[in-house]
Design an enzyme around this catalytic site. Structure first.
Site, PDB file in Angstrom:
ATOM      1  N   GLU A  52       0.822  -1.207   0.000  1.00  0.00           N
ATOM      2  CA  GLU A  52       0.000   0.000   0.000  1.00  0.00           C
ATOM      3  C   GLU A  52       0.861   1.264   0.000  1.00  0.00           C
ATOM      4  OE1 GLU A  52      -2.001  -2.887   2.992  1.00  0.00           O
ATOM      5  OE2 GLU A  52      -0.032  -2.613   2.032  1.00  0.00           O
TER       6      GLU A  52
ATOM      7  N   ARG B 190      10.512 -30.089  -7.145  1.00  0.00           N
ATOM      8  CA  ARG B 190      11.607 -29.457  -6.404  1.00  0.00           C
ATOM      9  C   ARG B 190      11.555 -27.940  -6.552  1.00  0.00           C
ATOM     10  NH1 ARG B 190      17.212 -32.791  -7.734  1.00  0.00           N
ATOM     11  NH2 ARG B 190      16.707 -34.748  -6.651  1.00  0.00           N
TER      12      ARG B 190
ATOM     13  N   ARG C 299      16.183 -29.139 -12.116  1.00  0.00           N
ATOM     14  CA  ARG C 299      16.568 -29.001 -13.513  1.00  0.00           C
ATOM     15  C   ARG C 299      15.310 -29.193 -14.364  1.00  0.00           C
ATOM     16  NH1 ARG C 299      20.182 -31.777 -10.638  1.00  0.00           N
ATOM     17  NH2 ARG C 299      19.576 -33.870 -11.328  1.00  0.00           N
TER      18      ARG C 299
ATOM     19  N   ALA D 135      10.335 -41.043   9.411  1.00  0.00           N
ATOM     20  CA  ALA D 135      10.427 -40.177  10.592  1.00  0.00           C
ATOM     21  C   ALA D 135       9.388 -39.064  10.534  1.00  0.00           C
ATOM     22  CB  ALA D 135      11.836 -39.593  10.706  1.00  0.00           C
TER      23      ALA D 135
END
Length: 338
Positions: free
Chosen positions: A56, A187, A210, A276
């Site tokens: 703003e 990725r 890539r 995990a």
């Protein structure tokens, strides 16, 4: 005060385009457009990062003082109402004499919210527009505000019999080129990419994105979980964004990543790291590549995830199925979405 619906909707779409120019980080991406009473665009602005003028104020800076009086401010996020590195945008709009403010997403911050109420109390006409689109623009940032951590996507590739590698540990390549190209796009779409030290030592990945036809595709910053030393000649040391290290306390490490401005994490480590995150309840989305092949043997894609009986199974919601060459992409949520 009645607004100009067509001009305001067009201006909000433009404000979202401007917001996307800003960096992802601790602060949200925000865009603003100032309109004259007859719907003409007077000025535009967006937030360029922590410590720079908010959208703003950036837009107001492009106007002469007399132009701002009576104008309408179109903003993708509710103007803030607190003083941080910069002053409150609600007060800046009031001081400029803006007559109407239209915003999309509400500010969820305890300290920064309340801008709409402050503007209303100051005599400014305030309205909402394109709320869903505004929240979609900063969905990952909003997730961080609600949870204190990045949104986590866990990815793996597997054979139809649930193996991540052959019995001797070799895994290149289970999937075909189309699936591997998709991984690189994933990725690039994330702020950070996570592996364990075991993956670094075994595979020596560079962990860059890539993307065909996009030489300047955004690069995720690598995060290596674990305590083993990374070899001096490891490929990851050549990553264009460097890399971060993290310990075994996943939730604490995730809070640290969020504090550093990382909003999304792509977990691309092996079975130990994937398990995990699932075991800790810190996986929000899963991206799984199923290859039409059989490997047998002990190299399963997951180990212990905290399921002892069938009643404890982790049920998923499949959100996408797509054929990628010979492989099948399965995307799912874990029920941990916030």
């Amino acid at each position: 005060m009645a607004g100009n619906p067509v001009a305001e909707r067009d201006a909000m779409a433009r404000a979202r385009e401007l917001a996307a120019r800003g960096p992802r980080g601790v602060n949200p991406q925000v865009g603003a457009v100032l309109l004259s009473p007859d719907g003409r665009v007077l000025g535009e602005g967006w937030h360029r990062g922590a410590g720079t003028p908010h959208a703003e104020v950036d837009a107001l800076s492009r106007l002469r003082p007399e132009e701002a009086r009576g104008a309408t401010a179109i903003v993708t996020l509710e103007p803030c109402n607190h003083t941080g590195r910069t002053g409150p945008c609600a007060e800046a709009l009031l001081a400029a004499g803006v007559a109407r403010v239209v915003y999309a997403s509400a500010d969820p911050g305890e300290a920064s919210s309340g801008g709409a109420a402050r503007l209303t109390s100051g005599g400014v006409d305030v309205d909402r527009l394109d709320e869903a689109e505004g929240e979609a623009l900063i969905a990952d940032w909003l997730f961080v505000q609600r949870t204190g951590r990045p949104r986590v996507t866990v990815k793996w590739a597997q054979s139809l019999d649930g193996r991540a590698a052959a019995a001797d540990g070799t895994s290149r390549w289970i999937t075909g080129p189309e699936a591997r190209a998709h991984v690189h796009r994933e990725r690039s779409a994330h702020d950070a990419i996570a592996v364990g030290t075991g993956t670094v030592l075994a595979d020596d990945p560079l962990l860059t994105a890539r993307v065909d036809g996009e030489p300047d595709a955004p690069q995720p910053i690598p995060v290596v979980f674990g305590t083993r030393e990374i070899p001096a000649g490891a490929a990851i040391r050549q990553h264009p964004r460097g890399y971060r290290t993290a310990g075994h306390e996943l939730e604490r490490e995730l809070f640290g990543l969020a504090a550093a401005g990382l909003q999304t994490l792509y977990v691309e480590g092996g079975p130990t790291l994937a398990s995990a995150f699932l075991r800790a309840g810190l996986a929000d989305r899963l991206t799984i590549y199923l290859a039409p092949t059989l490997l047998g043997g002990p190299r399963t894609v997951l180990d212990d995830i905290g399921v002892g009986t069938i009643d404890e199974q982790r049920r998923l919601t499949v959100t996408r199925l797509e054929q990628l060459g010979r492989d099948l992409l399965v995307e799912a949520t874990t029920g941990k979405e916030h």
